[in-house]
Design a protein around this motif. Structure first.
Motif, PDB file in Angstrom:
ATOM      1  N   VAL A   1       0.849  -1.194   0.000  1.00 14.78           N
ATOM      2  CA  VAL A   1       0.000   0.000   0.000  1.00 14.78           C
ATOM      3  C   VAL A   1       0.883   1.242   0.000  1.00 14.78           C
ATOM      4  O   VAL A   1       1.829   1.350   0.792  1.00 14.78           O
ATOM      5  CB  VAL A   1      -0.931   0.019   1.231  1.00 14.78           C
ATOM      6  CG1 VAL A   1      -1.705   1.341   1.306  1.00 14.78           C
ATOM      7  CG2 VAL A   1      -1.906  -1.152   1.164  1.00 14.78           C
TER       8      VAL A   1
ATOM      9  N   THR B   1       0.864   5.419  -2.249  1.00 17.20           N
ATOM     10  CA  THR B   1       0.037   6.517  -2.750  1.00 17.20           C
ATOM     11  C   THR B   1       0.262   6.721  -4.246  1.00 17.20           C
ATOM     12  O   THR B   1       1.340   6.412  -4.770  1.00 17.20           O
ATOM     13  CB  THR B   1       0.366   7.847  -2.036  1.00 17.20           C
ATOM     14  OG1 THR B   1       1.768   8.106  -2.137  1.00 17.20           O
ATOM     15  CG2 THR B   1      -0.037   7.809  -0.573  1.00 17.20           C
TER      16      THR B   1
ATOM     17  N   ARG C   1      -4.547   6.956  -1.390  1.00 16.81           N
ATOM     18  CA  ARG C   1      -3.946   5.654  -1.088  1.00 16.81           C
ATOM     19  C   ARG C   1      -4.277   4.660  -2.204  1.00 16.81           C
ATOM     20  O   ARG C   1      -5.345   4.721  -2.811  1.00 16.81           O
ATOM     21  CB  ARG C   1      -4.476   5.124   0.238  1.00 16.81           C
ATOM     22  CG  ARG C   1      -4.007   5.891   1.436  1.00 16.81           C
ATOM     23  CD  ARG C   1      -4.558   5.281   2.708  1.00 16.81           C
ATOM     24  NE  ARG C   1      -6.003   5.476   2.843  1.00 16.81           N
ATOM     25  CZ  ARG C   1      -6.768   4.843   3.725  1.00 16.81           C
ATOM     26  NH1 ARG C   1      -6.227   3.933   4.527  1.00 16.81           N
ATOM     27  NH2 ARG C   1      -8.051   5.100   3.809  1.00 16.81           N
TER      28      ARG C   1
ATOM     29  N   ARG D   1      -3.390   0.332  -3.496  1.00 22.98           N
ATOM     30  CA  ARG D   1      -2.773  -0.971  -3.257  1.00 22.98           C
ATOM     31  C   ARG D   1      -2.266  -1.537  -4.576  1.00 22.98           C
ATOM     32  O   ARG D   1      -2.946  -1.452  -5.614  1.00 22.98           O
ATOM     33  CB  ARG D   1      -3.804  -1.925  -2.650  1.00 22.98           C
ATOM     34  CG  ARG D   1      -3.253  -3.314  -2.369  1.00 22.98           C
ATOM     35  CD  ARG D   1      -4.331  -4.302  -1.975  1.00 22.98           C
ATOM     36  NE  ARG D   1      -4.843  -4.022  -0.629  1.00 22.98           N
ATOM     37  CZ  ARG D   1      -6.075  -3.661  -0.348  1.00 22.98           C
ATOM     38  NH1 ARG D   1      -6.948  -3.496  -1.341  1.00 22.98           N
ATOM     39  NH2 ARG D   1      -6.470  -3.448   0.883  1.00 22.98           N
TER      40      ARG D   1
ATOM     41  N   THR E   1      -7.394   1.949  -5.824  1.00 29.48           N
ATOM     42  CA  THR E   1      -7.427   2.932  -4.748  1.00 29.48           C
ATOM     43  C   THR E   1      -8.034   2.310  -3.495  1.00 29.48           C
ATOM     44  O   THR E   1      -8.815   1.367  -3.557  1.00 29.48           O
ATOM     45  CB  THR E   1      -8.215   4.184  -5.157  1.00 29.48           C
ATOM     46  OG1 THR E   1      -9.524   3.801  -5.605  1.00 29.48           O
ATOM     47  CG2 THR E   1      -7.497   4.924  -6.276  1.00 29.48           C
ATOM     48  N   LEU E   2      -7.668   2.882  -2.364  1.00 24.96           N
ATOM     49  CA  LEU E   2      -8.023   2.328  -1.064  1.00 24.96           C
ATOM     50  C   LEU E   2      -8.741   3.390  -0.246  1.00 24.96           C
ATOM     51  O   LEU E   2      -8.333   4.557  -0.234  1.00 24.96           O
ATOM     52  CB  LEU E   2      -6.744   1.887  -0.348  1.00 24.96           C
ATOM     53  CG  LEU E   2      -6.853   0.952   0.850  1.00 24.96           C
ATOM     54  CD1 LEU E   2      -7.360  -0.412   0.407  1.00 24.96           C
ATOM     55  CD2 LEU E   2      -5.490   0.810   1.520  1.00 24.96           C
TER      56      LEU E   2
ATOM     57  N   CYS F   1      -2.173   1.720   5.853  1.00 24.17           N
ATOM     58  CA  CYS F   1      -2.933   0.512   5.524  1.00 24.17           C
ATOM     59  C   CYS F   1      -4.239   0.396   6.311  1.00 24.17           C
ATOM     60  O   CYS F   1      -5.165  -0.297   5.878  1.00 24.17           O
ATOM     61  CB  CYS F   1      -2.084  -0.727   5.791  1.00 24.17           C
ATOM     62  SG  CYS F   1      -0.633  -0.901   4.740  1.00 24.17           S
TER      63      CYS F   1
ATOM     64  N   ARG G   1      -7.833   0.591   7.776  1.00 24.40           N
ATOM     65  CA  ARG G   1      -9.092   0.898   7.092  1.00 24.40           C
ATOM     66  C   ARG G   1     -10.137   1.478   8.030  1.00 24.40           C
ATOM     67  O   ARG G   1     -11.290   1.672   7.620  1.00 24.40           O
ATOM     68  CB  ARG G   1      -9.644  -0.378   6.436  1.00 24.40           C
ATOM     69  CG  ARG G   1      -8.722  -1.063   5.439  1.00 24.40           C
ATOM     70  CD  ARG G   1      -8.569  -0.281   4.155  1.00 24.40           C
ATOM     71  NE  ARG G   1      -9.827  -0.099   3.468  1.00 24.40           N
ATOM     72  CZ  ARG G   1     -10.392  -1.012   2.659  1.00 24.40           C
ATOM     73  NH1 ARG G   1      -9.801  -2.190   2.477  1.00 24.40           N
ATOM     74  NH2 ARG G   1     -11.521  -0.759   2.037  1.00 24.40           N
TER      75      ARG G   1
END
Length: 304
Positions: A152, A154, A178, A180, A211-212, A280, A282
């Motif tokens: 992870v 950017t 962010r 992954r 994207t995260l 990382c 969430r």
């Protein structure tokens, strides 16, 4: 309030041009919903966190009252909006990757790098269009702590660059959303300058990303209140306009983005383990609880 740089009096522009620029500035910051795209500028005295806007309407009101140099503010805001909030579907299918285990950037952070490895000089050529390719340069790359699937990092944008006489390239970057690493799309072979011999060089990795974002919290209002409390507690320890992050307004209206911004303030640049951990994570609530506990027991980096 929001204070933005002013190098030209508003009266120097016609009222019609001013209105066009004002509307464009509002579009660039999503009608005040994304204040983190706006320049903070040089505020007179410490910024009072309690007086910072709490809604998009208040952001727009501050913009309207600001003595803003319209062209510079619009250029800055548009550049940051593209880096921080790329529209859905606008990211390329593959981006060159800058693998840097010693420097993890959090969304909204700026950094300067001197690129000298052949693979990262190739990255600069791709991102900046220095090879003279027909396709317009995208200016973005994947900033990752390692090259393994699932890493992870950017999506990071190169804001400016300078090519040095020795072949190195200095870049100034802004970390965006962010992301992954899903898979390596290809490995690009690189060569030594001047075709010198020697063992093969590490290739430039091109990667596909997703994207995260944080999972929805149980109590969004409580998260927003805690985020604001953390910001105000930070401001009592160190004036917000004296932070390295003060180039832009903090992400006041998003607890998730504000939690990441706050982590960027309180975590040292070389604390890569904690940076990767909270990048990382969430859960906005867990990140904010970490920030709150850290602020409660020690001063952030840069506070006296």
């Amino acid at each position: 309030g929001l204070s933005m740089p002013c190098s030209r009096a508003p009266s120097a522009l016609s009222s019609e041009v001013s209105r066009v620029l004002y509307r464009a500035l509002l579009r660039a910051c999503d009608n005040g919903r994304r204040p983190e795209c706006l320049p903070m500028g040089a505020a007179v005295g410490p910024v009072d966190a309690a007086e910072l806007p709490r809604s998009a309407r208040e952001v727009v009101a501050e913009i309207r009252r600001s003595s803003v140099e319209s062209f510079a503010a619009l250029r800055h805001t548009s550049e940051c909006a593209r880096a921080l909030h790329p529209p859905p579907g606008s990211l390329p299918a593959s981006l060159p990757a800058f693998i840097l285990p010693t420097c993890t950037l959090l969304p909204g952070e700026r950094a300067d790098f001197t690129l000298f490895e052949p693979r990262y000089l190739a990255l600069a050529r791709h991102a900046l269009g220095l090879d003279g390719d027909a396709a317009p340069p995208d200016g973005r790359y994947a900033h990752l702590p390692d090259s393994a699937s699932g890493a992870v990092g950017t999506v990071t944008s190169i804001l400016s660059h300078q090519s040095l006489s020795d072949g190195q390239v200095v870049v100034r970057v802004l970390a965006g959303p962010r992301a992954r690493l899903v898979r390596t799309s290809r490995l690009e072979e690189v060569h030594r300058p001047g075709g010198e011999g020697g063992p093969p060089l590490p290739p430039l990795q091109h990667v596909a990303l997703e994207t995260l974002a944080d999972e929805p919290g149980e109590d969004a209002a409580a998260d927003a209140a805690l985020a604001r409390e953390c910001l105000e507690r930070l401001a009592k320890l160190v004036p917000l306009d004296q932070l390295p992050q003060s180039v832009n307004v903090p992400p006041l209206l998003s607890p998730e983005r504000l939690s990441l911004w706050l982590c960027g303030v309180i975590l040292r640049a070389n604390d890569t383990t904690a940076r990767v951990q909270w990048l990382c994570e969430r859960s906005t609530r867990k990140r904010l609880e970490f920030v709150a506990s850290t602020l409660a027991r020690e001063s952030p980096r840069g506070a006296s």
